[in-house]
Enzyme design. Structure first.
Site, PDB file in Angstrom:
ATOM      1  CB  ILE A 186     -36.778 -17.003 -13.759  1.00 25.61           C
ATOM      2  CG1 ILE A 186     -36.937 -15.504 -13.566  1.00 25.61           C
ATOM      3  CG2 ILE A 186     -35.635 -17.459 -13.760  1.00 25.61           C
ATOM      4  CD1 ILE A 186     -36.852 -15.543 -11.755  1.00 25.61           C
ATOM      5  CE  LYS A 187     -40.003 -10.957 -14.576  1.00 22.93           C
ATOM      6  NZ  LYS A 187     -38.542 -10.904 -14.686  1.00 22.93           N
TER       7      LYS A 187
END
Length: 374
Positions: A186-187
């Protein structure tokens, strides 16, 4: 339109965070798989060079995760038994575990309540003769500038290693620091899993490459052509596989789009919550590509439950580490961290959301706080 108690949330706000893919990642993965190189290979080499070009730095060392990157960077600068690492408590446990794994002591410090990042004064006050490294966390993507302390830290032999897991794309400071990025699911930029280290010097880059490959001095390509190899020193299996590097390359080529989406979304939240007495927005600053949108609110646990019951993907990042059982032996009073820990709430935040989604979520938050539609 403002939400009401009966409105179902938009589909995008049901998730606190989600991976964001552009489409070509699947084909890039398939090509890397068919090439048959599942460890560090040509895709990882290209990814390292492209990252260095994007960040305008001499070199980048790709690794299997930011946690591995922190571990290797700490070990490379001499962190081990009998040494201390200054670190904020307000971070994910992945920041702390490498310190402990190396036999060192985490010296927890407080953060600025408005940014959730450490300040130079707190770092300076925490240094002791045993301090070997400072590990600032770029919370939410906000740069942490310790340049003013650089001469003193250098004189004392203290290294700065930035936990920039949440800060890819944010402006880099001018201080002499080793920087560790995360490319987790989810970066801002994902390689599905993975990370990278920006070393300070060519010698450090060479050391990190050896350490990520079990201490072996020669590359995998070179080992294939010879009958032996040399293990020069300590190391772990920490390479970034080519399949993941292929995904990262697709993401990097399109990163400016994601950066714009994230900044637009964060600004939409900021405008929607501006002037509200009940909510304090944690400030990521103008130089960040925001990772999340965090607010401080009264009665956080009650508000969290109200919004979760409505299907809104709020979360908490993170419970403080100095109060965790695993790190209890290093606990010390941190009044700011302990107060803020009971107030922070992470709102849904990912590039698939729109500014309308942010306004909807902000209105739902204010309704949960006041009991009145907004």
């Amino acid at each position: 339109m403002p939400p009401s108690h009966t409105d179902a949330p938009p589909a995008s706000v049901r998730h606190n965070a989600r991976p964001y893919l552009h489409g070509p990642e699947t084909a890039a993965m398939a090509r890397a798989m068919h090439a048959g190189q599942y460890g560090h290979g040509p895709q990882a080499d290209l990814f390292e060079r492209e990252l260095a070009d994007y960040l305008d730095v001499p070199d980048v060392v790709a690794v299997s995760s930011a946690t591995m990157g922190i571990h290797l960077a700490l070990q490379a600068c001499g962190v081990g038994p009998g040494t201390e690492v200054i670190v904020p408590s307000q971070t994910f446990a992945a920041t702390i575990q490498p310190i402990v794994a190396l036999g060192a002591t985490p010296r927890f410090i407080d953060h600025n309540p408005h940014t959730l990042c450490v300040e130079p004064e707190a770092v300076q006050e925490a240094t002791t003769p045993a301090t070997r490294a400072v590990l600032p966390v770029l919370y939410g993507g906000r740069p942490v500038d310790l340049t003013a302390l650089a001469p003193e830290l250098r004189r004392k032999g203290i290294h700065v290693i930035e936990d920039a897991a949440q800060a890819f794309g944010s402006r880099r400071t001018d201080g002499p620091a080793t920087t560790v990025y995360s490319f987790g699911p989810i970066k801002q930029l994902t390689a599905l899993v993975g990370g990278a280290i920006v070393p300070r010097t060519g010698r450090e880059a060479e050391t990190l490459r050896r350490m990520r490959s079990l201490g072996i001095t020669s590359s995998q390509a070179d080992r294939i052509r010879t009958t032996t190899y040399t293990v020069q020193g300590p190391g772990l299996r920490g390479v970034l596989p080519d399949v993941n590097a292929a995904v990262g390359r697709v993401q990097l080529a399109r990163f400016d789009k994601v950066a714009t989406l994230r900044r637009t979304l964060w600004n939409a939240y900021a405008r929607a919550l501006a002037g509200t007495a009940e909510v304090a927005l944690v400030d990521v600053g103008a130089d960040a590509v925001p990772f999340n949108c965090v607010v401080r609110v009264p009665h956080r646990d009650r508000v969290h439950q109200i919004l979760r019951d409505r299907g809104i993907g709020v979360g908490v990042h993170y419970p403080p580490n100095h109060l965790q059982p695993a790190f209890a032996r290093w606990t010390r009073p941190l009044p700011v961290t302990e107060q803020v820990a009971g107030e922070i709430l992470s709102l849904p935040f990912h590039p698939a959301m729109t500014p309308d989604d942010a306004r909807w979520t902000a209105a739902a938050l204010l309704e949960a706080l006041t009991g009145r539609p907004h």
